[in-house]
Enzyme design. Structure first.
Site, PDB file in Angstrom:
ATOM      1  N   SER A 277       0.810  -1.165  -0.050  1.00 25.90           N
ATOM      2  CA  SER A 277      -0.483   0.253   0.044  1.00 25.90           C
ATOM      3  C   SER A 277       1.481   1.558   0.226  1.00 25.90           C
ATOM      4  O   SER A 277       2.015   1.103   0.421  1.00 25.90           O
ATOM      5  CB  SER A 277      -0.797   0.008   0.881  1.00 25.90           C
ATOM      6  OG  SER A 277      -1.084   1.141   1.199  1.00 25.90           O
ATOM      7  N   ARG A 316     -23.687 -13.125 -46.744  1.00 29.12           N
ATOM      8  CA  ARG A 316     -22.537 -12.224 -46.250  1.00 29.12           C
ATOM      9  C   ARG A 316     -23.133 -10.305 -45.461  1.00 29.12           C
ATOM     10  O   ARG A 316     -24.399 -10.121 -45.869  1.00 29.12           O
ATOM     11  CB  ARG A 316     -21.856 -11.834 -47.530  1.00 29.12           C
ATOM     12  CG  ARG A 316     -21.643 -12.605 -48.309  1.00 29.12           C
ATOM     13  CD  ARG A 316     -20.216 -13.639 -47.515  1.00 29.12           C
ATOM     14  NE  ARG A 316     -18.753 -12.924 -47.600  1.00 29.12           N
ATOM     15  CZ  ARG A 316     -18.079 -12.081 -48.540  1.00 29.12           C
ATOM     16  NH1 ARG A 316     -18.640 -12.997 -49.736  1.00 29.12           N
ATOM     17  NH2 ARG A 316     -17.247 -11.442 -48.486  1.00 29.12           N
TER      18      ARG A 316
END
Length: 447
Positions: A277, A316
């Protein structure tokens, strides 16, 4: 990807597969193989095929900056690539370049290249998965008899062994290994059908032979039929990645919970300042676990997007296909990263058996309440035994007194015929592991 985070939230080997150079090299592999196969079948001249193959053998022959410009202009990279091949081959042998891309369409090249990219990606994923399985097997074997508390609804439940917990995870990863083997034959399939998938531009007597030969050349399966807008193959893999990383995240979650200061039963692998920390010097935060959890969340979201891309129009599509261009590179690199962190976590996991034993005793016998209940049940009835033990467990918690002490002082219990020695045996967590050890050994016996 950020240079700072690229080794954390990505996987560099996988990322290279999905880079511009990697993708373009697979485009060239397709065009090279197509030309050579078609020359063998007499569809294109041998000299032209050799010239095309020679150019396509080296991705550095492609001007990637020009390809970028052409892609932005055209909308797809394949036509820009084909134009470069035609130009350079014609410059060396006039007319030969015109035979490139014969009978193919943009999506044939793109989809097949994607399959080739996925094949390399899956190879890396498989290696990581194998390593995780090996390390889990070793860890489960070492701790097959190490007692710990099982948790139900985040509360202590009954004693198990840490090896039992790991063996359950191991079985899940083994199932993932089976799934991966099963989906390969559905995934590694050629796309080659031309405009609408009918191979109409090739001679009718050679079209399917060309398709089969191209598949063989690329070491892929030939398709039963075109799959330009049938995207289940990629959706299945994305779903698999979600399952796989979900299991990694489940392990990460359990590890985070077991790392809590009040629990302390395992720790992530130690590195200097890992998890430190900026303001609390005592902290050792879970880091790999946090990354795995975050990555797995993103993978699940990406898997949903790939499933959305399945809804493609007609033969497509107009848009859904491009979703894959965005998502597949990311889901592959993220999955690779999740497995990398998980592999490192399993290989270096620090296990604290003494903390596990200490935590088994914090309920002052409450964790073996089921054992006591079932020990009394034949004498006084199961429901009666349940109610008696429930009452005594509440007293134990409220008065901070060992359950065994209360059991010995309760007339209802002692009238059941159990001796003090038998009660002591029932109240020892190490005596109530069920078949934890045997089940671990059964899992380890599977190859």
């Amino acid at each position: 990807m950020s240079d700072i985070f690229r080794n954390i939230l990505s996987h560099q080997e996988v990322a290279a597969i999905w880079s511009d150079v990697g993708r373009t090299s697979f485009y060239l592999e397709f065009e090279r193989a197509l030309a050579l196969v078609q020359s063998d079948l007499g569809i294109v001249p041998r000299e032209a095929a050799d010239a095309i193959a020679d150019f396509c053998s080296d991705v550095s022959n492609i001007d990637l900056e020009d390809l970028r410009v052409q892609t932005e202009k055209i909308g797809y990279p394949v036509l820009g690539l084909v134009k470069q091949i035609v130009h350079h081959v014609n410059a060396k042998a006039p007319g030969y370049g015109e035979w490139v891309h014969w009978g193919a369409t943009t999506q044939d090249v793109t989809d097949t290249a994607t399959v080739l990219q996925l094949r390399q990606t899956v190879d890396i994923i498989t290696s990581s998965l194998d390593a995780i399985i090996i390390d889990l097997r070793n860890l489960a074997d070492i701790h097959k008899a190490t007692p710990m508390a099982a948790r139900s609804n985040l509360q202590q439940a009954v004693p198990v062994t840490f090896g039992f917990k790991l063996a359950r995870l191991l079985c899940t990863f083994q199932r993932h290994h089976e799934r991966l083997l099963q989906l390969k034959h559905r995934l590694f399939v050629l796309q080659f059908g031309g405009a609408a998938g009918t191979l109409a531009t090739l001679p009718a007597d050679k079209a399917l032979k060309c398709q089969a030969a191209l598949a063989q050349a690329l070491k892929l399966a030939a398709p039963e039929i075109a799959w330009h807008t049938e995207r289940d193959r990629f959706a299945e893999l994305a779903g698999f990645f979600a399952l796989l990383t979900g299991t990694c995240a489940k392990f990460a979650l359990d590890t985070k919970l077991l790392m809590q200061s009040e629990v302390g039963e395992v720790s992530e692998p130690f590195y200097e300042h890992r998890g430190s920390s900026s303001t609390m010097p005592q902290k050792k935060n879970p880091i790999s676990c946090a990354y795995v959890s975050a990555i797995a969340t993103a993978v699940r979201q990406h898997a949903t997007a790939i499933c959305e891309a399945m809804v493609a129009d007609h033969e497509r599509s107009t848009g859904p296909w491009e979703v894959e261009w965005i998502i597949l590179p990311e889901i592959c690199t993220l999955t690779g990263a999740a497995l990398k962190h998980t592999q490192e976590l399993v290989a270096g996991l620090q296990v604290h058996p003494e903390a596990m034993m200490k935590n088994l005793n914090i309920t002052k016998g409450g964790i073996v309440a089921e054992a006591v209940m079932m020990g009394l049940a034949p004498q006084i009835g199961r429901q009666v035994a349940h109610d008696v033990v429930y009452e005594l467990c509440r007293q134990s918690a409220e008065k901070n007194v060992d359950l065994l002490h209360l059991l010995r002082a309760d007339e209802r219990v002692m009238s059941g015929g159990l001796s003090v020695e038998q009660l002591e045996q029932l109240c020892d967590p190490k005596n109530y592991l069920g078949l934890s050890v045997e089940m671990v050994e059964r899992v380890l016996s599977y190859e």
